[in-house]
Scaffold this motif. Structure first.
Motif, mmCIF file in Angstrom:
data_model
loop_
_atom_site.group_PDB
_atom_site.id
_atom_site.type_symbol
_atom_site.label_atom_id
_atom_site.label_comp_id
_atom_site.label_asym_id
_atom_site.label_seq_id
_atom_site.Cartn_x
_atom_site.Cartn_y
_atom_site.Cartn_z
ATOM 1 N N CYS A 2 -10.069 -0.118 -14.826
ATOM 2 C CA CYS A 2 -9.426 -0.652 -13.626
ATOM 3 C C CYS A 2 -10.463 -0.708 -12.501
ATOM 4 C CB CYS A 2 -8.207 0.165 -13.214
ATOM 5 S SG CYS A 2 -8.507 1.889 -12.766
ATOM 6 N N SER A 10 -6.888 -1.123 -7.971
ATOM 7 C CA SER A 10 -5.500 -0.744 -8.182
ATOM 8 C C SER A 10 -4.873 -0.412 -6.846
ATOM 9 C CB SER A 10 -5.384 0.464 -9.128
ATOM 10 O OG SER A 10 -4.029 0.674 -9.484
ATOM 11 N N ASP A 11 -3.869 -1.200 -6.486
ATOM 12 C CA ASP A 11 -3.163 -1.012 -5.226
ATOM 13 C C ASP A 11 -1.665 -1.143 -5.493
ATOM 14 O OD1 ASP A 11 -2.978 -0.472 -2.531
ATOM 15 O OD2 ASP A 11 -3.648 -2.440 -1.847
ATOM 16 N N THR A 12 -0.875 -0.939 -4.477
ATOM 17 C CA THR A 12 0.572 -0.986 -4.628
ATOM 18 C C THR A 12 1.045 -2.267 -5.286
ATOM 19 O OG1 THR A 12 0.808 0.368 -2.644
ATOM 20 C CG2 THR A 12 2.750 -0.837 -3.377
ATOM 21 N N ASP A 13 0.489 -3.400 -4.871
ATOM 22 C CA ASP A 13 0.977 -4.699 -5.319
ATOM 23 C C ASP A 13 -0.027 -5.493 -6.143
ATOM 24 O OD1 ASP A 13 3.371 -4.285 -3.914
ATOM 25 O OD2 ASP A 13 2.478 -5.008 -2.056
ATOM 26 N N LEU A 14 -1.168 -4.916 -6.434
ATOM 27 C CA LEU A 14 -2.207 -5.637 -7.155
ATOM 28 C C LEU A 14 -2.988 -4.679 -8.041
ATOM 29 C CD1 LEU A 14 -3.928 -8.274 -7.528
ATOM 30 C CD2 LEU A 14 -5.351 -7.445 -5.641
ATOM 31 N N HIS A 15 -3.212 -5.098 -9.292
ATOM 32 C CA HIS A 15 -3.983 -4.269 -10.210
ATOM 33 C C HIS A 15 -4.874 -5.191 -11.031
ATOM 34 C CE1 HIS A 15 -4.563 -0.508 -12.602
ATOM 35 N NE2 HIS A 15 -4.859 -1.378 -13.561
ATOM 36 N N PHE A 75 0.182 -8.838 -10.550
ATOM 37 C CA PHE A 75 0.768 -8.819 -9.209
ATOM 38 C C PHE A 75 2.253 -9.139 -9.365
ATOM 39 C CE2 PHE A 75 -0.617 -13.129 -9.971
ATOM 40 C CZ PHE A 75 0.422 -13.925 -9.502
ATOM 41 N N THR A 95 -1.579 -0.182 -16.693
ATOM 42 C CA THR A 95 -1.748 0.416 -15.366
ATOM 43 C C THR A 95 -1.739 1.937 -15.486
ATOM 44 O OG1 THR A 95 0.645 0.286 -14.953
ATOM 45 C CG2 THR A 95 -0.705 -1.549 -14.178
ATOM 46 N N ARG A 137 -2.442 2.818 -8.804
ATOM 47 C CA ARG A 137 -1.538 2.781 -7.646
ATOM 48 C C ARG A 137 -0.444 1.740 -7.822
ATOM 49 N NH1 ARG A 137 -4.888 6.952 -7.026
ATOM 50 N NH2 ARG A 137 -5.357 7.504 -4.857
ATOM 51 N N PHE A 138 -0.593 0.859 -8.785
ATOM 52 C CA PHE A 138 0.290 -0.301 -8.916
ATOM 53 C C PHE A 138 1.736 0.112 -9.151
ATOM 54 C CE2 PHE A 138 2.141 -3.885 -11.344
ATOM 55 C CZ PHE A 138 1.918 -4.899 -10.425
ATOM 56 N N ILE A 183 7.160 -4.455 -4.816
ATOM 57 C CA ILE A 183 5.996 -5.180 -5.311
ATOM 58 C C ILE A 183 6.291 -6.662 -5.478
ATOM 59 C CG2 ILE A 183 5.033 -3.189 -6.493
ATOM 60 C CD1 ILE A 183 6.010 -4.346 -9.118
#
Length: 332
Positions: free
Chosen positions: A126, A129-134, A161, A311, A317-318, A324
């Motif tokens: 990875c 890696s974020d809340t709304d995007l990986h 996403f 993920t 974080r996704f 999301i």
């Protein structure tokens, strides 16, 4: 100053790809800042092969033309920016001069510092890696028995996403031909077909903010999800010359086609992680030896994912928070 320099370079790349509209990232957390407009009367020349000379000339501006040659450090092609302004005449850039990932992966962090992340061949890691995007990457490589690590390159990206999955891959190739397209693209499991012409494009009917446009007739793309990311991708091979210089040990059965990449992200949270993503955090502290010829980020086990769309890396974080699906709504 390093960040400002990179922003200027990215603005040049956007213009060089001949896309007039720049995404407005002003004041957005996680963005490197708003891309400035190109200088007045700036002209752009399409990317050209190494050692090809391009001329900047405009009979109307009465400015003496200049000639530009792609520098040898550019792996496959370069971009030339022309302007009547003497200070900007015939500036040349490689793709890897921008926020990018090139070669045995050399990443350019959002803090302006380069670093290497070698990972391991035939595994997935990875990088954002974020809340709304990986975003995961699949590594291919060659094992050198005299070294403790593999030579590795990025062969594919798996981008998640909202509830969607975008796959970008470089197909295995025995003999390289610049005119043969080696891109493999799918969206939610369905193949993506794009006209084989410069500026040929595809737009998702389900997510209209997602567009993919060719920057060359074969092997070059710009992928945008409005307000979320902007990715420049180029499939390139490992040449015999590269193999001899770096002792890669490339054989006749595989030219190790892989991606050179340029990234720009918008609206990342301050909790973003991943090999590259962490460099976008406001609290990021670079602990690498930036003075070294080859600063290396270790900890591959922290970033390993079980497959291209998994993920489950340790810093994932996704989907950690609700909402999301709003990514797609915000992007439209």
């Amino acid at each position: 100053m390093a960040r400002q320099h990179l922003v200027v370079l990215l603005a040049a790349l956007v213009a060089l790809c001949a896309f007039a509209a720049a995404v407005d990232g002003a004041g957005v957390k996680g963005s490197a800042g708003p891309p400035p407009r190109a200088p007045p009367n700036t002209k752009m020349i399409r990317p050209g092969k190494r050692n090809q000379v391009s001329s900047c000339d405009n009979a109307k501006d009465h400015v003496k033309p200049c000639n530009a040659t792609c520098p040898n450090r550019c792996a496959d092609e370069c971009f030339v920016q022309c302007s009547p302004d003497e200070a900007l005449n015939c500036k040349t850039f490689c793709l890897c001069d921008f926020y990018g990932v090139c070669g045995d992966p050399r990443f350019m962090g959002a803090d302006g510092n380069d670093f290497y992340f070698h990972g391991k061949k035939d595994q997935d890691f990875c990088i954002v890696s974020d809340t709304d995007l990986h975003i995961n990457t699949h590594f291919i490589g060659k094992t050198n028995p005299t070294m403790t690590r593999d030579f590795t390159w990025i062969q594919a990206l798996g981008i998640l996403f909202a509830d969607h999955r975008l796959y970008m891959g470089a197909q295995k190739t025995i003999k390289w031909d610049d005119n043969v397209d080696r891109l493999e693209l799918t969206f939610d499991g369905m193949p993506i077909e794009i006209p084989a012409e410069v500026d040929g494009h595809w737009q998702s009917t389900e997510v209209p903010a997602l567009t993919i446009r060719r920057t060359s007739t074969a092997n070059g793309l710009r992928v945008q999800l409005k307000g979320v990311f902007d990715i420049i991708a180029k499939v390139v091979p490992i040449t015999k010359k590269d193999s001899l210089i770096h002792n890669y040990g490339v054989t006749e059965d595989d030219c190790l086609a892989h991606f050179d990449l340029g990234f720009r992200f918008y609206d990342l949270t301050d909790d973003v992680h991943g090999v590259l993503g962490q460099t976008y955090r406001t609290d990021y502290v670079n602990k690498l030896s930036v003075s070294a010829n080859m600063p290396v980020m270790g900890g591959a086990s922290t970033y390993i994912s079980s497959n291209i769309f998994a993920t489950d890396c340790k810093v994932a974080r996704f989907g950690r928070h609700a909402g999301i699906s709003m990514v797609t709504g915000q992007a439209n």
